[in-house]
Design an enzyme around this catalytic site. Structure first.
Site, PDB file in Angstrom:
ATOM      1  N   LYS A 216     -19.364  31.577  34.540  1.00 57.32           N
ATOM      2  CA  LYS A 216     -18.745  32.695  33.819  1.00 57.32           C
ATOM      3  C   LYS A 216     -18.891  34.043  34.525  1.00 57.32           C
ATOM      4  CE  LYS A 216     -18.943  30.784  29.139  1.00 57.32           C
ATOM      5  NZ  LYS A 216     -19.373  30.985  27.756  1.00 57.32           N
TER       6      LYS A 216
ATOM      7  N   ASN B 144     -14.731  33.707  30.377  1.00 57.67           N
ATOM      8  CA  ASN B 144     -14.688  32.276  30.024  1.00 57.67           C
ATOM      9  C   ASN B 144     -13.260  31.745  30.042  1.00 57.67           C
ATOM     10  OD1 ASN B 144     -13.764  33.491  27.611  1.00 57.67           O
ATOM     11  ND2 ASN B 144     -14.347  31.665  26.478  1.00 57.67           N
TER      12      ASN B 144
ATOM     13  N   ASP C 111     -14.788  34.323  23.953  1.00 53.98           N
ATOM     14  CA  ASP C 111     -15.917  33.877  23.103  1.00 53.98           C
ATOM     15  C   ASP C 111     -16.131  34.839  21.932  1.00 53.98           C
ATOM     16  OD1 ASP C 111     -16.619  31.534  24.428  1.00 53.98           O
ATOM     17  OD2 ASP C 111     -18.014  32.548  25.786  1.00 53.98           O
TER      18      ASP C 111
ATOM     19  N   GLY D 129     -30.716  37.106  20.158  1.00 54.76           N
ATOM     20  CA  GLY D 129     -30.214  36.670  21.464  1.00 54.76           C
ATOM     21  C   GLY D 129     -29.577  37.811  22.229  1.00 54.76           C
ATOM     22  N   ALA D 130     -29.592  37.684  23.554  1.00 56.66           N
ATOM     23  CA  ALA D 130     -28.977  38.709  24.421  1.00 56.66           C
ATOM     24  C   ALA D 130     -28.360  38.055  25.650  1.00 56.66           C
ATOM     25  CB  ALA D 130     -30.034  39.745  24.826  1.00 56.66           C
ATOM     26  N   GLY D 131     -28.050  36.765  25.552  1.00 53.93           N
ATOM     27  CA  GLY D 131     -27.412  36.052  26.667  1.00 53.93           C
ATOM     28  C   GLY D 131     -25.899  36.250  26.632  1.00 53.93           C
ATOM     29  N   GLY D 132     -25.189  35.338  27.280  1.00 54.36           N
ATOM     30  CA  GLY D 132     -23.739  35.485  27.416  1.00 54.36           C
ATOM     31  C   GLY D 132     -23.016  35.521  26.080  1.00 54.36           C
ATOM     32  N   ALA D 133     -23.359  34.609  25.168  1.00 56.52           N
ATOM     33  CA  ALA D 133     -22.674  34.567  23.876  1.00 56.52           C
ATOM     34  C   ALA D 133     -22.981  35.840  23.088  1.00 56.52           C
ATOM     35  CB  ALA D 133     -23.103  33.333  23.081  1.00 56.52           C
TER      36      ALA D 133
ATOM     37  N   ARG E 213     -33.579  41.731  29.227  1.00 51.19           N
ATOM     38  CA  ARG E 213     -32.241  41.289  28.857  1.00 51.19           C
ATOM     39  C   ARG E 213     -31.741  42.006  27.596  1.00 51.19           C
ATOM     40  NH1 ARG E 213     -29.442  35.512  29.587  1.00 51.19           N
ATOM     41  NH2 ARG E 213     -31.197  34.499  28.615  1.00 51.19           N
TER      42      ARG E 213
HETATM   43  P1  NDP Z   1     -27.830  32.072  27.478  1.00 50.24           P
HETATM   44  O1  NDP Z   1     -28.688  31.122  28.221  1.00 50.24           O
HETATM   45  O2  NDP Z   1     -27.046  33.102  28.223  1.00 50.24           O
HETATM   46  O3  NDP Z   1     -28.747  32.873  26.395  1.00 50.24           O
HETATM   47  C1  NDP Z   1     -29.628  32.187  25.583  1.00 50.24           C
HETATM   48  C2  NDP Z   1     -30.258  33.154  24.589  1.00 50.24           C
HETATM   49  O4  NDP Z   1     -31.084  32.399  23.705  1.00 50.24           O
HETATM   50  C3  NDP Z   1     -31.140  34.205  25.240  1.00 50.24           C
HETATM   51  O5  NDP Z   1     -31.066  35.384  24.492  1.00 50.24           O
HETATM   52  C4  NDP Z   1     -32.521  33.567  25.134  1.00 50.24           C
HETATM   53  O6  NDP Z   1     -33.556  34.497  25.114  1.00 50.24           O
HETATM   54  C5  NDP Z   1     -32.427  32.926  23.768  1.00 50.24           C
HETATM   55  N1  NDP Z   1     -33.367  31.821  23.614  1.00 50.24           N
HETATM   56  C6  NDP Z   1     -33.243  30.551  24.089  1.00 50.24           C
HETATM   57  N2  NDP Z   1     -34.310  29.815  23.733  1.00 50.24           N
HETATM   58  C7  NDP Z   1     -35.123  30.646  23.016  1.00 50.24           C
HETATM   59  C8  NDP Z   1     -36.377  30.476  22.363  1.00 50.24           C
HETATM   60  N3  NDP Z   1     -37.009  29.298  22.371  1.00 50.24           N
HETATM   61  N4  NDP Z   1     -36.911  31.527  21.712  1.00 50.24           N
HETATM   62  C9  NDP Z   1     -36.262  32.715  21.680  1.00 50.24           C
HETATM   63  N5  NDP Z   1     -35.080  32.952  22.294  1.00 50.24           N
HETATM   64  C10 NDP Z   1     -34.522  31.920  22.943  1.00 50.24           C
HETATM   65  O7  NDP Z   1     -26.878  31.175  26.583  1.00 50.24           O
HETATM   66  P2  NDP Z   1     -25.465  31.569  25.960  1.00 50.24           P
HETATM   67  O8  NDP Z   1     -25.543  32.946  25.433  1.00 50.24           O
HETATM   68  O9  NDP Z   1     -24.384  31.217  26.898  1.00 50.24           O
HETATM   69  O10 NDP Z   1     -25.356  30.535  24.747  1.00 50.24           O
HETATM   70  C11 NDP Z   1     -26.096  30.726  23.568  1.00 50.24           C
HETATM   71  C12 NDP Z   1     -25.597  29.751  22.527  1.00 50.24           C
HETATM   72  O11 NDP Z   1     -24.248  30.085  22.197  1.00 50.24           O
HETATM   73  C13 NDP Z   1     -25.580  28.298  22.994  1.00 50.24           C
HETATM   74  O12 NDP Z   1     -26.062  27.493  21.940  1.00 50.24           O
HETATM   75  C14 NDP Z   1     -24.109  28.018  23.215  1.00 50.24           C
HETATM   76  O13 NDP Z   1     -23.779  26.669  23.004  1.00 50.24           O
HETATM   77  C15 NDP Z   1     -23.488  28.896  22.144  1.00 50.24           C
HETATM   78  N6  NDP Z   1     -22.100  29.228  22.403  1.00 50.24           N
HETATM   79  C16 NDP Z   1     -21.202  28.934  21.427  1.00 50.24           C
HETATM   80  C17 NDP Z   1     -19.881  29.199  21.607  1.00 50.24           C
HETATM   81  C18 NDP Z   1     -18.933  28.831  20.525  1.00 50.24           C
HETATM   82  O14 NDP Z   1     -17.723  28.905  20.779  1.00 50.24           O
HETATM   83  N7  NDP Z   1     -19.393  28.472  19.340  1.00 50.24           N
HETATM   84  C19 NDP Z   1     -19.371  29.839  22.833  1.00 50.24           C
HETATM   85  C20 NDP Z   1     -20.412  30.155  23.788  1.00 50.24           C
HETATM   86  C21 NDP Z   1     -21.717  29.842  23.565  1.00 50.24           C
HETATM   87  P3  NDP Z   1     -34.199  35.093  26.487  1.00 50.24           P
HETATM   88  O15 NDP Z   1     -33.275  36.175  26.943  1.00 50.24           O
HETATM   89  O16 NDP Z   1     -35.520  35.583  26.048  1.00 50.24           O
HETATM   90  O17 NDP Z   1     -34.284  33.931  27.443  1.00 50.24           O
END
Ligand code: NDP
Length: 283
Positions: free
Chosen positions: A72, A93, A108, A131-135, A160
């Site tokens: 992405k 995406n 997304d 959360g602060a990842g891609g989604a 992040r």
């Molecule tokens: P990323 O890997 O970019 O981000 C993951 C996030 O989850 C981070 O903020 C991470 O925190 C946090 N995290 C993961 N495990 C833990 C934990 N054990 N404790 C605390 N925080 C945690 O993933 P994405 O953002 O790409 O995806 C996130 C979710 O969104 C996935 O489940 C994905 O399937 C879903 N998704 C759904 C879509 C839909 O259309 N419904 C589209 C795209 C994604 P940290 O920064 O601290 O690591």
């Protein structure tokens, strides 16, 4: 009528480790439903092959393609331009061929927003997002662009989380703050919408989000981006406390529907897409 010799338009899905991707069935159902002679083809592309894959998509006249992780962000320098929210989010995406150009979009967050708007208008609302990842970036930028009042980003990793809040403040002009996620988070009483945009709960129906459940009130909407399983522990717990809930399947369907609309110009029937997706996921 489809002809054996009809040259289909092609749309790709460049992914890694996503064999049997159920979104293929979902997008192809939209093409069939609208009698479009198009195909949506899933291709396994390792990171080292991404540039060649994009060149190949150009050479073969693909009308566009989806990218899943880890492509992405890496795809951005291979494209000719970005849509507004893709530029803010910093991730693509969905790639759309416009004329001779490949333009990167992010559907997304738009897909999430469309789902959310079916039960609640985020304008003027206070939002807590885990959360602060891609989604999370995609969701926060879109709710910010339509006028959410305030967003609190709760994330385990501080850099992040802070980076996302900085983007929201400076680029999306959104009132946002950051909380480091340590222990059970207590949702402030003035919150309207709680969103899990972390990956907690993915493929694990019992995974627990560290949250003080007593702080969830019946006037709150609780949404999860996790789509498998659709009924996450968070959503079950929130429903038991009287909250309205929103599963991640709606987001997945809507991001796909927006992609189909970008590629084909047809606004597809999201209901037909959801049925196909649920069948492909064995729901
Ligand atoms: P990323 O890997 O970019 O981000 C993951 C996030 O989850 C981070 O903020 C991470 O925190 C946090 N995290 C993961 N495990 C833990 C934990 N054990 N404790 C605390 N925080 C945690 O993933 P994405 O953002 O790409 O995806 C996130 C979710 O969104 C996935 O489940 C994905 O399937 C879903 N998704 C759904 C879509 C839909 O259309 N419904 C589209 C795209 C994604 P940290 O920064 O601290 O690591």
């Amino acid at each position: 009528m489809a002809s054996q010799n009809f040259l289909h338009e092609l749309v790709g899905s460049l992914s890694q480790g996503a064999a049997g991707n159920p979104t293929v069935a979902m997008v192809e159902a939209a093409f069939r439903h609208h009698d479009l002679h198009w195909r949506y083809v899933n291709m396994e592309v390792p990171p080292a092959g991404l540039a060649d894959a994009v060149r190949g998509a150009r050479a073969m006249g693909f009308r566009g393609f989806n990218c899943s992780m880890p492509h992405k962000v890496a795809v951005i320098p291979l494209l000719d331009g970005l849509g507004e929210s893709a530029a803010l989010i910093g991730a693509v995406n969905c790639v759309v061929r416009r004329g001779e150009q490949l333009i990167g979009e992010n559907t997304d967050g738009k897909g999430f927003l469309k789902s959310l708007q079916e039960i609640c208008d985020p304008r003027g609302k206070n939002i807590v997002m885990f959360g602060a990842g891609g989604a999370a970036r995609a969701v926060a930028v879109e709710v910010g662009l339509v006028g959410a009042k305030h967003i609190t980003v709760v994330n385990r990793s501080e850099p992040r989380g802070r980076e996302l809040v900085d983007t929201l403040r400076t680029k999306a002009k959104l009132d946002a703050d950051f909380v480091v996620w340590r222990g059970d988070y207590t949702v402030p009483p003035a919150t309207d919408i709680v969103i899990n945009a972390s990956s907690i709960g993915l493929y694990n129906a019992d995974a627990r989000l560290a949250l003080n459940l007593d702080s969830l009130k019946p006037n709150m909407v609780v949404a999860d981006v996790v789509f498998s399983p659709p009924q996450t522990r968070l959503l079950r717990d929130a429903a038991a406390r009287g909250c309205r809930t929103l599963d991640g399947l709606g987001m997945l369907v809507n991001q796909g529907a927006i992609g189909v609309q970008y590629w084909t110009g047809v606004n597809p029937d999201a209901g037909a897409m959801r049925i196909a997706l649920e069948q492909a996921m064995g729901l």
